[in-house]
Design an enzyme around this catalytic site. Structure first.
Site, PDB file in Angstrom:
ATOM      1  N   HIS A 535       2.089   3.875  -2.277  1.00  0.00           N
ATOM      2  CA  HIS A 535       1.868   2.768  -1.355  1.00  0.00           C
ATOM      3  C   HIS A 535       1.396   3.273   0.012  1.00  0.00           C
ATOM      4  O   HIS A 535       0.245   3.069   0.389  1.00  0.00           O
ATOM      5  CB  HIS A 535       3.148   1.944  -1.229  1.00  0.00           C
ATOM      6  CG  HIS A 535       3.007   0.753  -0.346  1.00  0.00           C
ATOM      7  ND1 HIS A 535       4.070   0.174   0.309  1.00  0.00           N
ATOM      8  CD2 HIS A 535       1.921   0.025   0.014  1.00  0.00           C
ATOM      9  CE1 HIS A 535       3.640  -0.867   1.015  1.00  0.00           C
ATOM     10  NE2 HIS A 535       2.344  -0.968   0.858  1.00  0.00           N
ATOM     11  N   HIS A 540      -2.424   2.785   2.691  1.00  0.00           N
ATOM     12  CA  HIS A 540      -2.382   2.588   4.142  1.00  0.00           C
ATOM     13  C   HIS A 540      -2.970   3.769   4.911  1.00  0.00           C
ATOM     14  O   HIS A 540      -3.885   3.610   5.732  1.00  0.00           O
ATOM     15  CB  HIS A 540      -0.945   2.365   4.603  1.00  0.00           C
ATOM     16  CG  HIS A 540      -0.401   1.023   4.287  1.00  0.00           C
ATOM     17  ND1 HIS A 540      -0.330   0.008   5.212  1.00  0.00           N
ATOM     18  CD2 HIS A 540       0.109   0.509   3.136  1.00  0.00           C
ATOM     19  CE1 HIS A 540       0.201  -1.066   4.660  1.00  0.00           C
ATOM     20  NE2 HIS A 540       0.477  -0.788   3.393  1.00  0.00           N
ATOM     21  N   HIS A 726      -4.017  -1.618  -3.452  1.00  0.00           N
ATOM     22  CA  HIS A 726      -2.919  -1.977  -2.564  1.00  0.00           C
ATOM     23  C   HIS A 726      -2.161  -3.188  -3.095  1.00  0.00           C
ATOM     24  O   HIS A 726      -0.930  -3.217  -3.050  1.00  0.00           O
ATOM     25  CB  HIS A 726      -3.426  -2.259  -1.156  1.00  0.00           C
ATOM     26  CG  HIS A 726      -2.331  -2.668  -0.223  1.00  0.00           C
ATOM     27  ND1 HIS A 726      -2.115  -3.982   0.140  1.00  0.00           N
ATOM     28  CD2 HIS A 726      -1.356  -1.939   0.402  1.00  0.00           C
ATOM     29  CE1 HIS A 726      -1.064  -4.043   0.940  1.00  0.00           C
ATOM     30  NE2 HIS A 726      -0.584  -2.828   1.120  1.00  0.00           N
TER      31      HIS A 726
END
Length: 878
Positions: A535, A540, A726
Site C-alpha cells: 500500500h 503512495h 491502489h
C-alpha cells in the site's frame, strides 16, 4: 473591425468554512468599491506583439462584473460572473491563454473560463482548476491556457515564452526558505521529517533517500527549517498547523473544501468512537472474548433522523453533522460492521425474504450462526490471498523445499524446513513433483523480507515470526493451506541460520488451536507487509515523484500532462498528512503495526528491489509465476490459476487503460522520433529517473523513453499504479481488517510451548489465548479507526473513466478515444457482476459471502460515498 467578446468565469469564493478568514467576503466587497478588482487579459495564440518580445498580443484588462451583488454562500459553491473583452479579431487573432490578476484581499478557486460566440468557434474554453491568490503573493502573472494541447515543437510562437516561464515558476527557481500556502513550488526532498530527535534517541529516525543504505523515493519539498537537535532532520509541523492539518503542498494539490471537511469529520468521529469503546471496557489491554470484538460494532443508541437535523444542515458542513450526530442507521460510538462479518447477515436477510417455508428459514438461521466464524476457515484464509486486501503477494511455487535469497555468508541457511512428509497426505494423491509440474503449489512468502529485521522488531513489544505458507490448488479452483513455517533468527547469531517450526492443518483439539494461532501469525506478517509495502511504498510513495516531475517539466498544455494529471489528484496532500500523523516517529502506523519504529526503515530496504517495469500487471503476474506467456491471449499471458479475482479483473482494467493510452498518445505522436525530440517529455523522464527515484537511477530496467511503446507502457503502468492497484490494496482495508481477528497487525507473544502456562490456556480457552497474542485492544481501536477513514470513498471522488470537466481538451480524436475507454469500463463493470454471480467461481465470494468488487471501476456512478468497497478512483486520493 472591433468586437466585444463575452466570457463566463466560474469560480468559488473564499467562504466561512475556511475558518482562518471569515471576514474575507466582506473585505473583498469593500475592495471592489475601491477598484481593487479581478481583471483578465486575453493572450493571442496566433498574433505576436514584436514590442512585447514576440509574445502573444494582449487585450486590455477586463473586469469581473457584479462581484458585490453576487452572494457568497456559507459553504463552497460555484459562482458565475460575466466578463467582456475588447478584442479585434482581425488584428489580434485567436486567444490561446489569459492572464488574471486578483487585486482582492483573499484567494478564490478559479474553475474555468469560457468565451462565447467567438468568430469561427462556438466557444473557446479554458479549464483552470486552480487557486488564485492576491497579486502581492506572486512575483509573476498567473496565466491559464486554453484546452488545446500542443507538443513543445508545435506550440504557437506567441505562447512559447509563456509556456516556458510558467514551468520555471512551478520549479521555484531562486525560491528559498519555508514554502507558504500560496507558493506553487514543486520540488524534491528526502524523507527527513519523520523523526523528532529533540525528544531523545527513541524518537530519532534515519533520513530515507539520498544514500545507498536507506534509498527511497523523493517527497515534496516544504522548506521548513532544520531540527534544532539534528540539522539533517527537518523540523516537524506543530502548534495550530498540526491541529488544522496544515502542511505545505502546492495549493492546487490540497483537498477540496468538501473533502477536507469529510476527512476532518471522520477523524473526529474516529477519536470519539475509539475513546468511547475503550473507556466502556474494563480491560484496555486485550479483548476477553470474540464477542467483545463483535460488540465494537453492535450497539443500540440511535440518533435523530434527517428531518430532525434539517434546520442545521446548511449552517455547517453536512458531513461533520452527519458523522458527529449519526443518522444513517449506524450507532453512536460504534464502528460500522466490517463486510467480512457482515456478508453472512446480508445474505441471510435476502434468503429469509425470498423463502416461504419456516423450515427453510430455520435452516438458514442455523447455517448463518455457524458461518459467523467463516472468517476462521482455512478456505477463507486461502481465498483472501487471491481476493482480499493484499492479493498481490502470492506466487506459484517453482522449487521445493522453498529457498531463500538471503546471503548465506551473513545469514546462514535460511531455506525452508518444510518437507514432503509434512504435506504429501493433503495433495489429492499427488507427489510434490507432480504438483509442481501441474502448477498446483503456491506460496505466501514473507520470510526474506522480514528475517533481516526480526531481531530488532522483536526487541520491541512485538513478537513476530518470518513466515512461509504453502497452498494447494484443488480441482474446484480454490486453494487450501498445506503448511505454515514460522521462523526466528538463531539465538547464537545470524550466521547460524534460522530456527524453523512447521505446522499443518488441524480442526480439533489443541492442535486445531495451534493451527489457528499459526494462521494468525501469517496474518500479522501479511497485514504489516500490506500496509507498509503493497500500500504505502508501492503506490503512495513511488507515485509522488511522478506528480512533482510532471508539474515541473510538462506544461499544462502538453498532451501527456493532460493524460496524467487526473491520476495525481490529492496524492501529495494525503502523503503529507501521512508524514504528519501516520508514518512519523510514534505515529499511528508505528503504534499499530508490528515493525514499530523500524517500519519505514524496513520499507526502505525493500525499495532497493523495486522495479518500475515490474509494476505493470502482466509483468508482475509473470514474475510471481501466477501467469505464463501466451501469445494467443489478449495481454500476451495466460493465468495459471484461472479463478484469481484480482488478476482476472485487473487484466481487463489493464487492457482498457493500455488501449486508451495507446489511442491517446497516437493522436499526438506519429513516430518514435517525435517522442525522442519532445524536449519536455525527455526532461520529465530524465528527472523522474535521476531526481524523483534518484537512488535507483542506475538500474538497467528504466525504459529509455525513445519510442511510442516506451511512452505508452510507462504511462499505462503509472495510471495502473495510481488507480487500479491502489484501489485493490486500499479499499479492502476496512471490509477485511476492520475485524482485527481476521487481519491482526501485531502479535505480542510467541507460539506457546507444550507444558507452559500459555499452552494450558490455549488448550482450555483458545479464543482468549488468540486475543492475548494478537493486536491489543487499545491498538485495535486506533488501527480500526484509521482504516475506516482510509477505506472511505469521498463525496467528490472522480472514478476511472470520469473527468472533473467535459471540456478537459478540445481535441476531438482524444475525446472520442476517451468515450471508447469509458464504454469499455462499463462493459468491465457488467463482466465483474456476472463473475461474482457465477457459483462456479468460488474465489469470488468465499465462505464470508463477500463479492470481489474492489476493481469494479464504478464509472457508471452506481455506488456512492463511504465504505462501499466499490470503485477505482482516478488517483491515490486517500
Amino acid at each position: 473591425m472591433g468586437k466585444t467578446v463575452t466570457g463566463k468565469v466560474v469560480l468559488v469564493k473564499k467562504n466561512l468554512t475556511d475558518m482562518t478568514d471569515p471576514a474575507a467576503s466582506l473585505v473583498d466587497r469593500v475592495g471592489e468599491l475601491l477598484h481593487h478588482r479581478v481583471s483578465l487579459q486575453l493572450v493571442s495564440a496566433t498574433v505576436v506583439d514584436f514590442a512585447n518580445w514576440k509574445r502573444g498580443k494582449l487585450s486590455m484588462p477586463a473586469y469581473l462584473e457584479d462581484w458585490v451583488g453576487t452572494l457568497t454562500p456559507i459553504t463552497a459553491k460555484e459562482a458565475t460572473f460575466l466578463v467582456r473583452f475588447d478584442w479585434d479579431v482581425e488584428t489580434m487573432g485567436v486567444p490561446g491563454a489569459f492572464i488574471i490578476r486578483n487585486n482582492h484581499h483573499s484567494q478564490f478557486y478559479l474553475k474555468n473560463v469560457t468565451l462565447y460566440d467567438y468568430p469561427g468557434h462556438a466557444w473557446l474554453h479554458f479549464d483552470c482548476n486552480s487557486w488564485v491568490y492576491p497579486t502581492n503573493k506572486y512575483k509573476y502573472n498567473r496565466i491559464f491556457f486554453s484546452n488545446k494541447s500542443y507538443l513543445p515543437s508545435e506550440t504557437p510562437e506567441a505562447l512559447l515564452d509563456y509556456r516556458r516561464e510558467e514551468l520555471e515558476n512551478l520549479r521555484g527557481i531562486g525560491r528559498t526558505g519555508e514554502l507558504k500556502e500560496w507558493d506553487r513550488v514543486y520540488d524534491y526532498a528526502y524523507y527527513n521529517d519523520l523523526g523528532m530527535p529533540e525528544l531523545g534517541k527513541r524518537f530519532a529516525r534515519p533520513v530515507l533517500g539520498g544514500s545507498a543504505q536507506y534509498p527511497y523515493p523523493r517527497r515534496g519539498k516544504t522548506g521548513r527549517a532544520p531540527n534544532r537537535k539534528d540539522p539533517n532532520t527537518e523540523s516537524r509541523v506543530g502548534g495550530l498547523d498540526l491541529i488544522t492539518l496544515n502542511i505545505y503542498v502546492p495549493r492546487d494539490e490540497r483537498f477540496s473544501t468538501v473533502k477536507f471537511w469529510d476527512f476532518l469529520a471522520y477523524a473526529v468521529k474516529a477519536v470519539a468512537q475509539t475513546m468511547g469503546t475503550v473507556i466502556d471496557d474494563r480491560n484496555i489491554f486485550h479483548f476477553d472474548s470474540i464477542q467483545d470484538v463483535f460488540d465494537m460494532y453492535e450497539g443500540h443508541i440511535k440518533l435523530p433522523s434527517n428531518d430532525a437535523l434539517k434546520g442545521i444542515r446548511d449552517a455547517i458542513p453536512w458531513t461533520l453533522v452527519k458523522e458527529l450526530l449519526r443518522n444513517d442507521g449506524e450507532k453512536l460510538m460504534k464502528f460500522p460492521v466490517p463486510a467480512v462479518i457482515k456478508g453472512i447477515r446480508q445474505n441471510l436477510s435476502v434468503f429469509i425474504r425470498t423463502r416461504r417455508s419456516q423450515h427453510d428459514v430455520n435452516v438458514a438461521i442455523l447455517l448463518a450462526s455457524e458461518d459467523k466464524t467463516a472468517w476462521r476457515t482455512d478456505a477463507e484464509f486461502a481465498r483472501e490471498t487471491l481476493a482480499g486486501l493484499n492479493p498481490v503477494i502470492i506466487s506459484r511455487l517453482r522449487e521445493f523445499p522453498p529457498t531463500s535469497k538471503l546471503d548465506p555468508e551473513i545469514y546462514g541457511n535460511q531455506h525452508s524446513s518444510i518437507r514432503e512428509d509434512d504435506i504429501k497426505d493433503n495433495m489429492d494423491g499427488l507427489s510434490v513433483k507432480e504438483a509442481l509440474d501441474k502448477n498446483r503449489l503456491f506460496i505466501l512468502d514473507h520470510h526474506d523480507a522480514l528475517m533481516t529485521y526480526l531481531r530488532r522488531i522483536n526487541s520491541t513489544s512485538s513478537k513476530i515470526y518470518a513466515t512461509r505458507t504453502l497452498f494447494f490448488l484443488q480441482d474446484d479452483g480454490t486453494l487450501k493451506p498445506l503448511a505454515i513455517e514460522l521462523s526466528l533468527p538463531h539465538p547464537q547469531g545470524d550466521k547460524h541460520g534460522a530456527v524453523n517450526k512447521v505446522f499443518t492443518p488441524a480442526e480439533r483439539g489443541v492442535e486445531g488451536s495451534v493451527w489457528q494461532l499459526a494462521k494468525a501469525y501469517v496474518g500479522v506478517n501479511d497485514s504489516g507487509y500490506h500496509q507498509l509495502i503493497s500500500h504505502w511504498l508501492n503506490t503512495h510513495a513511488v507515485v509522488e515523484p511522478f506528480v512533482i516531475a510532471t508539474n515541473r517539466q510538462l506544461s499544462a498544455i502538453h498532451p501527456v500532462y493532460k493524460l496524467l494529471h487526473p491520476h495525481f489528484r490529492d496524492t501529495m496532500n494525503i502523503n503529507a498528512l501521512a508524514r504528519m500523523l501516520l508514518i512519523s516517529a510514534n505515529g499511528i502506523v508505528e503504534l499499530t503495526v508490528y515493525p514499530r519504529n523500524f517500519a519505514l526503515e524496513m520499507s526502505s530496504a525493500i525499495y532497493k528491489g523495486w522495479n518500475f517495469t515490474e509494476q505493470a500487471l502482466p509483468a508482475d503476474l509473470l514474475k510471481r509465476g501466477m501467469a505464463v506467456k501466451d501469445s494467443g491471449s489478449p495481454n500476451g499471458i495466460s493465468l495459471v490459476l484461472k479463478d484469481y479475482p484480482f488478476a482476472v479483473d485487473g487484466l481487463e482494467i489493464w487492457s482498457a487503460i493500455e488501449t486508451w493510452v495507446t489511442e491517446y498518445c497516437c493522436c499526438y505522436y506519429t513516430s518514435d522520433q517525435a517522442v525522442e525530440k519532445d524536449i519536455e517529455l525527455q526532461s520529465w523522464w530524465d528527472e523522474i529517473r535521476n531526481e524523483g527515484h534518484g537512488d535507483l537511477k542506475d538500474q538497467p530496467w528504466w525504459p529509455r523513453m525513445s519510442t511510442i511503446h516506451d511512452l505508452v507502457q510507462s504511462c499505462t503502468t503509472l495510471i495502473w499504479i495510481a488507480s487500479a492497484l491502489h484501489a485493490a490494496v486500499n479499499f479492502g482495508q476496512y471490509p477485511y481488517a476492520g475485524f482485527l481477528p481476521n487481519r491482526p497487525t501485531v502479535s505480542v507473544r510467541f507460539m506457546p510451548e507444550a507444558g507452559s502456562k500459555e499452552y494450558a490456556e490455549l488448550k482450555e480457552n483458545p479464543d482468549l489465548a488468540l486475543l492475548k497474542t494478537i493486536t491489543p485492544q487499545d491498538q485495535t481501536m486506533i488501527g480500526v479507526s484509521l482504516i475506516e477513514i482510509l477505506s472511505r470513498h469521498s463525496a467528490d471522488e472522480i472514478y476511472l473513466g470520469q473527468r472533473d470537466s467535459d471540456e478537459w481538451t478540445s481535441d476531438e480524436k482524444a475525446l472520442a478515444a476517451f468515450e471508447r475507454f469509458k464504454t469499455k469500463l462499463l462493459e468491465i463493470e457488467a463482466n465483474i457482476e456476472t463473475r461474482n454471480n457465477d457459483p462456479k467461481l468460488k474465489n469470488r465470494n468465499g465462505p464470508v459471502k463477500l463479492p470481489y468488487r474492489f476493481l469494479d471501476p464504478n464509472t457508471s456512478g452506481k455506488s456512492g460515498e463511504g465504505l462501499t468497497g466499490i470503485g477505482i478512483p482516478n488517483s491515490i486520493s486517500i
